[in-house]
Each structure stands twice: as structure tokens, then as C-alpha cells.
Design an enzyme around this catalytic site. Structure first.
Site, short mmCIF file in Angstrom:
data_model
loop_
_atom_site.label_atom_id
_atom_site.label_comp_id
_atom_site.label_asym_id
_atom_site.label_seq_id
_atom_site.Cartn_x
_atom_site.Cartn_y
_atom_site.Cartn_z
N ASP A 163 -0.87 -5.07 6.01
CA ASP A 163 -1.85 -5.93 5.34
C ASP A 163 -1.59 -5.98 3.83
OD1 ASP A 163 -2.56 -3.18 5.14
OD2 ASP A 163 -4.57 -3.75 4.51
N GLU A 164 -2.12 -7.00 3.21
CA GLU A 164 -2.16 -7.14 1.74
C GLU A 164 -0.82 -6.84 1.06
OE1 GLU A 164 -6.87 -6.27 0.96
OE2 GLU A 164 -5.56 -4.53 1.19
N ALA A 165 0.27 -7.30 1.70
CA ALA A 165 1.61 -7.10 1.12
C ALA A 165 1.90 -8.23 0.13
CB ALA A 165 2.65 -7.05 2.23
N HIS A 166 1.04 -8.36 -0.87
CA HIS A 166 1.11 -9.49 -1.80
C HIS A 166 2.34 -9.43 -2.70
CE1 HIS A 166 -2.78 -10.18 -0.24
NE2 HIS A 166 -3.45 -9.37 -1.04
N HIS A 222 0.84 -1.22 0.00
CA HIS A 222 0.00 0.00 0.00
C HIS A 222 0.87 1.26 0.00
CE1 HIS A 222 -3.99 -1.87 0.56
NE2 HIS A 222 -3.35 -2.78 1.28
#
Length: 531
Positions: free
Chosen positions: A336-339, A273
Site C-alpha cells: 500500500d501507499e507506495a507513492h 513503508h
């Protein structure tokens, strides 16, 4: 009172007639209700539900003669209360330190804890007692809800202004009762944030989590990296002008929140993000090339360069400057959401960044993916999974909780205020499901996450993501009526939890929101009074 044992028959008849007249409501005694006046709001008809209510006796009536008595540590809450009541009642309500009767606020020793209070009402007056100014402030919110909704209007209203007789004793179940506002996807001004703060305070929320950075915008000035705000903050979802807070702006938000006994929790989301930061400084990218600014709504495509030393210079500078601006205990580092970050790099990054938060005197909060690394001692993990989240992920969080990591619960299919109420809701998203008012309220934080000890739960938080929200009216429509239910889960004893009772208390809030000029969703699950 002295009792006269010899009474003439004539005097007996007179006294009997007076008592019958009082019982029939022929006139008021002391500060009782006026003839034909609507009954005072019952002491238990408030949100969040108080811990203990003992109704009894006649009500107190606010009149032109009423004074607000407060001194020392109670004076700030007294001034706030008088300021709330003067416009609608039309009364002077002078703030004084002496006299008798009226509304008295006092700080005193007692079994109140850090935020509890006692409210006692009788025809002679109302007394609010707490162990701290914060407790008094929360008691004022209860007193406010015991008055008719018209008390919220800014012009003189007819009244009467009665407060039911009896005693309320109250203190919170959890110390952390939060709401999050995403100012990154769409930017909200200082005035808009203040408006939301006032709405949160009415329901005894005490933590405001500001999501200050994301792919679409960087919203806080950082002197050592000025392009973060000037360039990274120059847009938002949909391509609008965006914006950012100067340090003076941020301090004003902190000050205003503190005046409502709300602690500000700033978040800089990392290592994912981060497109706004990467677009602002090419050297933060692994390949040295800055990506373009982003105005869409996809997630998981950006990552700080974990292997570059400059990354940690950047993080150190940002945390140092933000911590210096923030008097509160916490600094949220996202996670979060550190894909686009490998698991090994994610662990490396979090293990290097968490000590920086401690270095500048703050306690780490991270989204629950932080438990996939090694949470720092004292850290809080914010759980945002769903009822249907996989058992392995839930157990990872529960294991961290058993190891000492505190939990803030924000299950997305319960507390995410940007989820649509129904398929026809014009705002919001539905990736976590449709979340009507009952679903948002009807769960118990103490037993929600299997395997996590109840003692690990520090509280709850209701996040509001802003991909589809642009105005204060949008914020209010998605937050109300769900946010008061989450606030009640954080404040009220588990024994008070009951949907059938809650929906009646919630329904009584609708006219208050109208009086405040708020936009809100008229859920068919709630028996709202007719407009």
C-alpha cells in the site's frame, strides 16, 4: 420412565403439591436455578449471533459437583474451559474422561465444518460437540457468554452459574475472520499481544495479522540482516525506545495464538513503508546513502530500490526466515501507499516478490493495491478503501476478484479501529471519517464491493493502526465495542444481521469487559446497563 396406572388419591394429592411447589420455585430440581436467582442468559444473547438457536427446557446449573468431561482431541478445550471457570465459581471442576452429567466436550463427526459446533443444555448437563478442536473452542466462547459476566473475574463470586436450556447449532459464514495489530508505529510487548489475543478469541476471531515493519520501526529479528531489528527497531512514533521481537518472542506469540485457534499472519510491508529497513542498510538505497530513522506519521515517502539485485536478496532472506518461523498459511507483503515507487517499478517488484512467498510455502496476501500488478494464483487482496473510493479503483479490485483473487474486506471507514468514534475521541485519527459503532457494524461483506462476486469474499478483518496508541488500555478503548461487530459480520449468517437486535446483545458485553478489566468506549448508540 415406567408409568403406574393405579395411583391412590393421597399420592395424587402429594404429587400435585410437589408440582405446584416446583412451578412456584419453592426448591430446585436437578440443576435448576436457585430461588430468586436471575434468569439465565438467553441462548441467542451472544456475540457473534449463532446460526441457529432452539431454546427449551430448564437450565443447567454449575455446582460443586460439576465435572468437565473430555478426552482425546477434546481434552485441550476441556482444560481451557475448566481453567476459565474455576477462579470465579470456586468449584474444583475436575477434568475427567468418565461419568455422567456435568459439562461434556466431544469431537465427533457431524455437519459442523472446520469450526462449527453444537451446544445442548438441560438440567442433566451441557454437551458441546464439534468436528474439530477449533469448533469446540468456539463453542466454549459461546458457553462462556451464556454465564454471568462475573464468571470472568479471577476471585470467587456468588453465582449462581446457570446455562439456559436448549440447543445452539453454529458455524461461521466466512473462514477468514481477522484483526490486525500495528506493532511498528508503536511497539507492543509479547504480554500485550497475548492480552489482545485473548480478547479476540472471545469473539471467534481466527486470524491475527501483525504489521511487523514500517517507516517507524522494524519489529522482528532477521539473522541474515541483524541491524533491521537492533537499529531499525530502536525507535517508534514520537521518538520512544521502540523494540523488537526475538525469534523466541515471535514463536511464543505464534504458540499462544495457536492455543486460541488463531493463525498468525505476519506482514512485511514493501516496497513502500520501508524507511526503517533503508535506515538500517545503506546498500538497500538507490543512492547508497541511508536516511535517518523516522519517528513521524507521514506515509508514502520511502521505497526499496526496485532495480538493485541486493533488494531481492534482502527480500528473499526476510521471507525465508519469517516463513520458517510461521506455521500458518499466509505471508502479507503489504504493497500500500507506495507513492515513491513508479507504477512500472511497482509491477516489476510485485511480480518478483510474490514467487518468493510461494517458494517458501506461503500464500500471498497484499493490500488491495496488489491488484494493480498481477496477483499470484491463490493470492488474497485486502481491500481498505472507503465507501467513497473512486469507481476505477473499486473496479480494479472487483475485476481481480472475478479473475480468481480472493478478497479480505477491511473498508477503512467501517473497520479501521483507529478511526475516532466522534470528534471528541482522545485517541485515533479521522482521515477516513468518524466511525461510530453502528457504522462499523451496519454493512454486508457479501454485497459491499460492487462487481465482486460474493464467492470471492474470504472474510473480513479489523485493522488497528497505532500512531496514537501506546498501551493496552489504548488498544482496548479503540477496539471495543467495534471489534465484536466486525467479528459478527465474519461469523454470523447474513440473515441474523440487524442493528436493533445487535445493539442489545452488544450492550450485554459491557459488564463482561468490566469484569475482564478492559478499557472500552461507552457509545451512546448502545443501551448499556447501568454500572
Amino acid at each position: 420412565m415406567r408409568r403406574h396406572h393405579s395411583t391412590t388419591p393421597r399420592l395424587t394429592r402429594i404429587l400435585g403439591s410437589l408440582l405446584l411447589a416446583v412451578a412456584a420455585g419453592a426448591f430446585t430440581v436437578g440443576a435448576g436455578p436457585a430461588p430468586g436467582a436471575a434468569a439465565a442468559t438467553p441462548l441467542d444473547r451472544v456475540v457473534p449471533a449463532p446460526a441457529s438457536v432452539e431454546p427449551g427446557g430448564a437450565p443447567y446449573r454449575i455446582t460443586a459437583a460439576t465435572r468437565v468431561r473430555a478426552d482425546g482431541a477434546a481434552r485441550r478445550a476441556g482444560a481451557y474451559l475448566a481453567g476459565l471457570l474455576r477462579p470465579s465459581t470456586g468449584h474444583r471442576l475436575p477434568l475427567t474422561t468418565h461419568g455422567s452429567g456435568g459439562i461434556r466436550l466431544r469431537v465427533a463427526k457431524g455437519p459442523f465444518g472446520a469450526e462449527g459446533y453444537r451446544l445442548h443444555s438441560s438440567p442433566d448437563g451441557v454437551t458441546l460437540t464439534a468436528g474439530t478442536p477449533a469448533g469446540l473452542f468456539h463453542g466454549v466462547q459461546t458457553l462462556r457468554q451464556l454465564l454471568p459476566p462475573a464468571v470472568e473475574r479471577r476471585t470467587v463470586q456468588p453465582g449462581p452459574w446457570t446455562i439456559a436450556g436448549g440447543t445452539v447449532e453454529d458455524r461461521p459464514r466466512y473462514a477468514y475472520r481477522g484483526a490486525m495489530l500495528d506493532v511498528s508505529r508503536h511497539f507492543f510487548t509479547v504480554a500485550q499481544v497475548k492480552r489482545y489475543i485473548d480478547q479476540l478469541a472471545l469473539y471467534k476471531i481466527n486470524e491475527l495479522h501483525l504489521h511487523l515493519s514500517d517507516d517507524q520501526g522494524w519489529r522482528i529479528a532477521v539473522d541474515s540482516w541483524p541491524r533491521l531489528a537492533s537499529y531499525g527497531g530502536s525507535t517508534e512514533v514520537g521518538g520512544g525506545a521502540g523494540g523488537h521481537y526475538s525469534k523466541a518472542d515471535y514463536r511464543e506469540i505464534v504458540r499462544y495464538a495457536a492455543s486460541r485457534y488463531i493463525e498468525l499472519v505476519p506482514e512485511i510491508d514493501m516496497p513502500g513503508h520501508t524507511n526503517a529497513a533503508l535506515a538500517s542498510y545503506a546498500r538497500l538505497n538507490c543512492d547508497g546513502t541511508a536516511p535517518p530513522l523516522y519517528t513521524g506519521t507521514n506515509v508514502g515517502f520511502s521505497s526499496l530500490c526496485v532495480g538493485k539485485p541486493v533488494t531481492y536478496d534482502f527480500v528473499d532472506d526476510v521471507i525465508r526466515e519469517l516463513a520458517a518461523l510461521t506455521p500458518g498459511r499466509y505471508l502479507h507483503i503489504g504493497g500500500d501507499e507506495a507513492h515513491s515507487t513508479s507504477h512500472a517499478d511497482y509491477v516489476t517488484f510485485m511480480n518478483r516478490v510474490q514467487p518468493l512467498v510461494a517458494k517458501y510455502g506461503k500464500t500471498v496476501i497484499g493490500w488491495h493495491q496488489l491488484t494493480g500488478a498481477t496477483p499470484a494464483k491463490g493470492a488474497l487482496a485486502q481491500y481498505w478503501g472507503l465507501d467513497g473510493t473512486g469507481a476505477a479503483e473499486k473496479e480494479q479490485v472487483a475485476a481481480a476478484a472475478r479473475g480468481g483473487t480472493g478478497l479480505v474486506l477491511s473498508p477503512a471507514d467501517r473497520t479501521y479501529l483507529d478511526m475516532k468514534y466522534t470528534a471528541d475521541t482522545p485517541l485515533g485519527q479521522s482521515w477516513a471519517g468518524l466511525v461510530e459503532v453502528k457504522r462499523s457494524y451496519d454493512w454486508d461483506p457479501g454485497t459491499y464491493l460492487a462487481g465482486a462476486p460474493a464467492s470471492a469474499v474470504r472474510g473480513v478483518e479489523a485493522p488497528l493502526w497505532s500512531e496514537t496508541l501506546r498501551t493496552s488500555a489504548d488498544i482496548e478503548y479503540m477496539a471495543f465495542p467495534r471489534l465484536p461487530g466486525v467479528a459478527e459480520l465474519g461469523w454470523s449468517p447474513a440473515a441474523t444481521h440487524d442493528w436493533d437486535g445487535y445493539k442489545v446483545r452488544l450492550a450485554a458485553q459491557g459488564p463482561r469487559w468490566d469484569a475482564l478489566g478492559m478499557s472500552w468506549y461507552r457509545s451512546p448508540q448502545v443501551p448499556w446497563p447501568a454500572r
